[in-house]
Write an enzyme that holds these catalytic residues in place. Sequence first.
Site, PDB file in Angstrom:
ATOM      1  CG  HIS A 129     -80.415   8.374 -24.584  1.00  0.00           C
ATOM      2  ND1 HIS A 129     -81.555   7.607 -24.539  1.00  0.00           N
ATOM      3  CD2 HIS A 129     -79.525   7.668 -25.343  1.00  0.00           C
ATOM      4  CE1 HIS A 129     -81.380   6.503 -25.238  1.00  0.00           C
ATOM      5  NE2 HIS A 129     -80.161   6.515 -25.732  1.00  0.00           N
ATOM      6  CG  PHE A 375     -78.254   0.373 -18.907  1.00  0.00           C
ATOM      7  CD1 PHE A 375     -79.160  -0.181 -18.019  1.00  0.00           C
ATOM      8  CD2 PHE A 375     -77.312  -0.461 -19.504  1.00  0.00           C
ATOM      9  CE1 PHE A 375     -79.122  -1.538 -17.715  1.00  0.00           C
ATOM     10  CE2 PHE A 375     -77.264  -1.815 -19.202  1.00  0.00           C
ATOM     11  CZ  PHE A 375     -78.177  -2.359 -18.310  1.00  0.00           C
ATOM     12  CB  CYS A 376     -80.859   6.523 -20.708  1.00  0.00           C
ATOM     13  SG  CYS A 376     -82.547   6.498 -20.086  1.00  0.00           S
ATOM     14  CB  ALA A 377     -76.227   4.462 -22.955  1.00  0.00           C
TER      15      ALA A 377
END
Length: 458
Positions: A129, A375-377
């Site tokens: 992100h 995982f901020c993805a």
Amino acid sequence: MSVSVAALDQSICAPLPVLGKDVTVPLVTGGEVTYAALDYAASAPALQRVWDDVAAYAPYYGSVHRGAGYLSQLSTDLFENSRRTVAEFLGCRADDQVIFTRSTTDSLNLLAAAIPADCEVFVYETEHHASLLPWRDARVTYLNAPRTPGQAVEFLERALAGRDPHGPALVCVTGASNVTGELWPVRELAAVAHAHGARIVLDAAQLAPHHPVDIAELDVDWVAFSGHKLYAPFGSGVLAGRADWLRDAEPYLAGGGASRKVARRADGGVDVEWHTTAARHEAGSPNVIGVYSIAAACKALTEAGFDTLVAREQHLVSVVREGLAEVPEVRVLSLFGDDAPRVGVISFVVEGWNSSHFAAALSAEYGIGVRDGLFCAHPLVRTLLGGEAQDPGECGAPESEPGEKSLNAIRVSFGAGTPDEHVERFVRAVKELVREGARWKYRTEDGRCVPDRGAAQV
């Protein structure tokens, strides 16, 4: 059969000393064990060498750039020498700027604020992100997740082919995925970008701690990374690369340090002359200790030798992957396939387990710290897991009890400070949990799976 870490030449096998290597943690089943920190992709432990360097400097701490006193002058020299150390570590070109920020996220938001007003941005949906989201004021084209490195190049070629080559454009790509650990074809993507008149920024947050990053060799225009993933504490980051867009942009923050001259006008207003150097985007009192810690980490990794570090890490990658391959219920996530080169970042799911439950059991019953979630993805993990946007995810949802399916994964990550025993314990723990189940009962609390302290052992 799994390969023992002991089989590797011991001359390249010793991990670098890190803080916390002897910390013990309690187990829910009783007793204590040395903590196995296997969440390097989020924040790597600080190198002991870095901590010692910072501690030696700390008594001499002073404000930088404008102080006349000895400690201020000493700190200014240290701050600017750190900039030169980072430039050397990254192989910067003579006219590149090195700007100190708070993190990779901060670095990429700074660049997003500096791009020309009519700039087109091209970014893969597979990005963290930090590099997926900052381009809110630009025309953004999101590229689909490629399934091979060659397809990544093909997708970019196709996307850039129809644009006006005379207008500004920027490609943003990771060097190593924070989800799969797979290495991306950065040099080839840079060549495509430049062939179509675009520039490219490399998110090196997961690459720089594991592999040498050379701006000139990769032919990228900018590199961003974080100190806290490079074995340096204190919350500092770096944006390094071409100066022109940065020099022409409004300062990222307005304030002291960024301004070269400020004067009142006759009409009562204020005229400001901004710096054209890196100071333009470094307003306010800088994090001198954080900057110095990054430079100390760069020196420590360079002196340890990336050839040695990469060789040892790749052996650890093999131990983990071969161990997981022996468990049929485990599925390792990958974009580019089993043979793709990767760093020490591996994500997986376990059939019959909620990933938050599995990660909680690793921690509570084995003293192993991993990460679970998206995982901020989010787009990448959803693509890899085949989930829909409305499916629950990100560290489990409150309605997902232990054992229930949820759209999240488990990530194990390691690096230069990881002892052999930590990865071997992790592989054993995965096998035992899958074969025998958890030894304790767990419940969901505030969206997290935690041991039920009021429950008896299973």
